[in-house]
Design a protein around this motif. Sequence first.
Motif, mmCIF file in Angstrom:
data_model
loop_
_atom_site.group_PDB
_atom_site.id
_atom_site.type_symbol
_atom_site.label_atom_id
_atom_site.label_comp_id
_atom_site.label_asym_id
_atom_site.label_seq_id
_atom_site.Cartn_x
_atom_site.Cartn_y
_atom_site.Cartn_z
ATOM 1 N N LEU A 24 0.794 -1.225 0.000
ATOM 2 C CA LEU A 24 0.000 0.000 0.000
ATOM 3 C C LEU A 24 0.828 1.278 0.000
ATOM 4 O O LEU A 24 0.332 2.334 -0.405
ATOM 5 C CB LEU A 24 -0.954 0.006 1.196
ATOM 6 N N GLN A 25 2.071 1.214 0.447
ATOM 7 C CA GLN A 25 2.890 2.419 0.474
ATOM 8 C C GLN A 25 4.071 2.341 -0.489
ATOM 9 O O GLN A 25 4.352 3.301 -1.199
ATOM 10 C CB GLN A 25 3.382 2.691 1.894
ATOM 11 N N GLY A 26 4.765 1.222 -0.519
ATOM 12 C CA GLY A 26 5.948 1.115 -1.375
ATOM 13 C C GLY A 26 5.629 0.920 -2.844
ATOM 14 O O GLY A 26 6.188 1.592 -3.714
ATOM 15 N N LEU A 27 4.724 -0.001 -3.137
ATOM 16 C CA LEU A 27 4.415 -0.340 -4.525
ATOM 17 C C LEU A 27 3.979 0.859 -5.372
ATOM 18 O O LEU A 27 4.535 1.065 -6.456
ATOM 19 C CB LEU A 27 3.351 -1.445 -4.562
ATOM 20 N N PRO A 28 3.025 1.683 -4.924
ATOM 21 C CA PRO A 28 2.644 2.827 -5.761
ATOM 22 C C PRO A 28 3.792 3.815 -5.987
ATOM 23 O O PRO A 28 3.955 4.365 -7.079
ATOM 24 C CB PRO A 28 1.512 3.500 -4.983
ATOM 25 N N THR A 29 4.599 4.010 -4.972
ATOM 26 C CA THR A 29 5.718 4.947 -5.090
ATOM 27 C C THR A 29 6.720 4.485 -6.136
ATOM 28 O O THR A 29 7.118 5.254 -7.023
ATOM 29 C CB THR A 29 6.426 5.084 -3.730
ATOM 30 N N ALA A 67 11.234 1.371 6.498
ATOM 31 C CA ALA A 67 10.334 2.451 6.922
ATOM 32 C C ALA A 67 9.916 2.350 8.396
ATOM 33 O O ALA A 67 9.994 3.358 9.111
ATOM 34 C CB ALA A 67 9.120 2.511 6.016
ATOM 35 N N PRO A 68 9.480 1.190 8.887
ATOM 36 C CA PRO A 68 9.100 1.141 10.309
ATOM 37 C C PRO A 68 10.275 1.421 11.244
ATOM 38 O O PRO A 68 10.106 2.069 12.283
ATOM 39 C CB PRO A 68 8.586 -0.290 10.504
ATOM 40 N N TRP A 69 11.442 0.950 10.884
ATOM 41 C CA TRP A 69 12.631 1.187 11.713
ATOM 42 C C TRP A 69 12.967 2.677 11.743
ATOM 43 O O TRP A 69 13.236 3.238 12.806
ATOM 44 C CB TRP A 69 13.809 0.375 11.180
ATOM 45 N N LEU A 70 12.951 3.327 10.563
ATOM 46 C CA LEU A 70 13.238 4.764 10.510
ATOM 47 C C LEU A 70 12.196 5.572 11.277
ATOM 48 O O LEU A 70 12.538 6.524 11.980
ATOM 49 C CB LEU A 70 13.297 5.242 9.054
ATOM 50 N N VAL A 79 7.429 10.751 10.024
ATOM 51 C CA VAL A 79 6.063 10.507 10.477
ATOM 52 C C VAL A 79 5.151 10.091 9.323
ATOM 53 O O VAL A 79 4.198 9.334 9.518
ATOM 54 C CB VAL A 79 5.511 11.739 11.226
ATOM 55 N N HIS A 80 5.417 10.523 8.109
ATOM 56 C CA HIS A 80 4.518 10.258 6.988
ATOM 57 C C HIS A 80 4.851 8.991 6.205
ATOM 58 O O HIS A 80 4.116 8.632 5.287
ATOM 59 C CB HIS A 80 4.506 11.448 6.024
ATOM 60 N N ILE A 81 5.940 8.320 6.526
ATOM 61 C CA ILE A 81 6.299 7.119 5.763
ATOM 62 C C ILE A 81 5.882 5.839 6.459
ATOM 63 O O ILE A 81 6.131 4.756 5.952
ATOM 64 C CB ILE A 81 7.813 7.056 5.471
ATOM 65 N N GLY A 105 -5.352 12.169 5.532
ATOM 66 C CA GLY A 105 -4.117 12.274 4.744
ATOM 67 C C GLY A 105 -3.958 11.126 3.767
ATOM 68 O O GLY A 105 -3.420 11.297 2.665
ATOM 69 N N VAL A 106 -4.440 9.961 4.133
ATOM 70 C CA VAL A 106 -4.313 8.791 3.270
ATOM 71 C C VAL A 106 -5.219 8.934 2.061
ATOM 72 O O VAL A 106 -4.836 8.606 0.941
ATOM 73 C CB VAL A 106 -4.624 7.492 4.044
#
Length: 128
Positions: A24-29, A67-70, A79-81, A105-106
Amino acid sequence: MNAIAAPKSPAQNRLEGFALTAVLQGLPTFAAAVLLLKMVGAPEIVGERYGAAIYVVLASLVYAAIAPWLAAKFPQRFVHIHAPMFFDASLSFSEKIAQWRSQPGVSLQLMTTMIMMSLLAVAVVSAG
């Protein structure tokens, strides 16, 4: 008779969060990045057979791992990733998606991604 759901294991919860972050976050980017590279004619990734697909999959997986680690290490900066509800063990898989989609925001992010991907796809098809 009341049924009580078995608690989700930490490994299953992490896998769900990882998969949701990747898809949902990586693939579209990274799909948009590949379309942009194709549009500008950069053959490094999009010129190889299956190069674009391999890039999108690997980049999405790396994104989901990092992303979760960062976000945990630098909460103000990243905060947005990160979507913390993807890693909430009290939520089912579908509840995680529903809560993520319900954020204002989503919905803006999804609409922006859809418009950008549509425009990039038209540009790529028109260019060649």
